[in-house]
Design a protein around this motif. Structure first.
Motif, mmCIF file in Angstrom:
data_model
loop_
_atom_site.group_PDB
_atom_site.id
_atom_site.type_symbol
_atom_site.label_atom_id
_atom_site.label_comp_id
_atom_site.label_asym_id
_atom_site.label_seq_id
_atom_site.Cartn_x
_atom_site.Cartn_y
_atom_site.Cartn_z
ATOM 1 N N ALA A 116 52.783 92.126 122.817
ATOM 2 C CA ALA A 116 51.532 91.903 122.084
ATOM 3 C C ALA A 116 50.435 91.590 123.084
ATOM 4 N N GLN A 117 49.200 91.884 122.682
ATOM 5 C CA GLN A 117 48.079 91.537 123.542
ATOM 6 C C GLN A 117 46.844 91.210 122.717
ATOM 7 N N LEU A 118 46.029 90.358 123.283
ATOM 8 C CA LEU A 118 44.762 89.942 122.701
ATOM 9 C C LEU A 118 43.709 90.183 123.772
ATOM 10 N N VAL A 119 42.687 90.976 123.452
ATOM 11 C CA VAL A 119 41.665 91.351 124.430
ATOM 12 C C VAL A 119 40.314 90.813 123.957
ATOM 13 N N HIS A 120 39.577 90.249 124.899
ATOM 14 C CA HIS A 120 38.231 89.715 124.631
ATOM 15 C C HIS A 120 37.296 90.333 125.674
ATOM 16 N N VAL A 158 30.085 90.508 121.952
ATOM 17 C CA VAL A 158 31.500 90.145 122.057
ATOM 18 C C VAL A 158 32.334 91.132 121.248
ATOM 19 N N GLU A 159 33.418 91.618 121.843
ATOM 20 C CA GLU A 159 34.395 92.466 121.147
ATOM 21 C C GLU A 159 35.767 91.848 121.359
ATOM 22 N N GLN A 160 36.561 91.837 120.293
ATOM 23 C CA GLN A 160 37.931 91.338 120.391
ATOM 24 C C GLN A 160 38.861 92.280 119.648
ATOM 25 N N GLU A 161 40.061 92.401 120.152
ATOM 26 C CA GLU A 161 41.088 93.181 119.457
ATOM 27 C C GLU A 161 42.457 92.606 119.781
ATOM 28 N N PRO A 169 35.398 81.373 137.028
ATOM 29 C CA PRO A 169 34.220 82.170 137.329
ATOM 30 C C PRO A 169 33.908 83.158 136.207
ATOM 31 N N LEU A 170 32.717 83.741 136.244
ATOM 32 C CA LEU A 170 32.288 84.669 135.203
ATOM 33 C C LEU A 170 33.193 85.902 135.176
ATOM 34 N N TRP A 171 33.588 86.313 134.005
ATOM 35 C CA TRP A 171 34.378 87.529 133.806
ATOM 36 C C TRP A 171 33.863 88.239 132.569
ATOM 37 N N PHE A 172 34.143 89.531 132.469
ATOM 38 C CA PHE A 172 33.681 90.338 131.335
ATOM 39 C C PHE A 172 34.809 90.691 130.372
ATOM 40 N N THR A 173 36.014 90.797 130.883
ATOM 41 C CA THR A 173 37.168 91.130 130.043
ATOM 42 C C THR A 173 38.322 90.192 130.368
ATOM 43 N N ALA A 174 38.946 89.678 129.319
ATOM 44 C CA ALA A 174 40.148 88.856 129.487
ATOM 45 C C ALA A 174 41.220 89.404 128.552
ATOM 46 N N ARG A 175 42.450 89.384 129.017
ATOM 47 C CA ARG A 175 43.562 89.910 128.230
ATOM 48 C C ARG A 175 44.714 88.916 128.298
ATOM 49 N N VAL A 176 45.243 88.561 127.135
ATOM 50 C CA VAL A 176 46.435 87.723 127.054
ATOM 51 C C VAL A 176 47.561 88.624 126.566
ATOM 52 N N ARG A 177 48.611 88.725 127.353
ATOM 53 C CA ARG A 177 49.761 89.568 126.994
ATOM 54 C C ARG A 177 50.980 88.681 126.771
#
Length: 94
Positions: free
Chosen positions: A28-32, A39-42, A72-80
């Motif tokens: 499973a994954q959660l993307v921000h 903001v987009e999330q899926e 630090p600043l980031w544009f995309t984060a993903r939790v797997r």
């Protein structure tokens, strides 16, 4: 302290995603994604039947905002996530 705060937030995101996973899930994954105010999330999971979209946990936006605020600043984060593996205790006989 910052690293500990990040770990707590990532663990909370993982727990929230785990609550959305269907029976028999394999990954499973959660993307921000965030650029400025946009903001987009899926969320999605892989099952024996293929990929399925999941509802994004309601708490995800708040947790990702807190995580992003730690820098630090980031544009995309993903939790797997992967399902936990079963534990088989071993016993020694003397």
């Amino acid at each position: 302290m910052q690293m500990a705060g990040q770990q707590v937030l990532v663990a909370a995101l993982a727990q929230a995603l785990l609550g959305q996973c269907p029976p028999g899930w394999r990954a499973a994954q959660l993307v921000h994604r965030q650029v400025g105010e946009r903001v987009e999330q899926e969320a999605s999971a892989l099952t024996g039947s293929g990929a399925v979209d999941l509802a994004v946990p309601a708490v995800a936006a708040v947790l990702f905002a807190q995580l992003r605020g730690l820098g630090p600043l980031w544009f995309t984060a993903r939790v797997r996530l992967a399902p936990p593996r079963p534990v088989h205790p071993r016993h020694r006989r003397g």
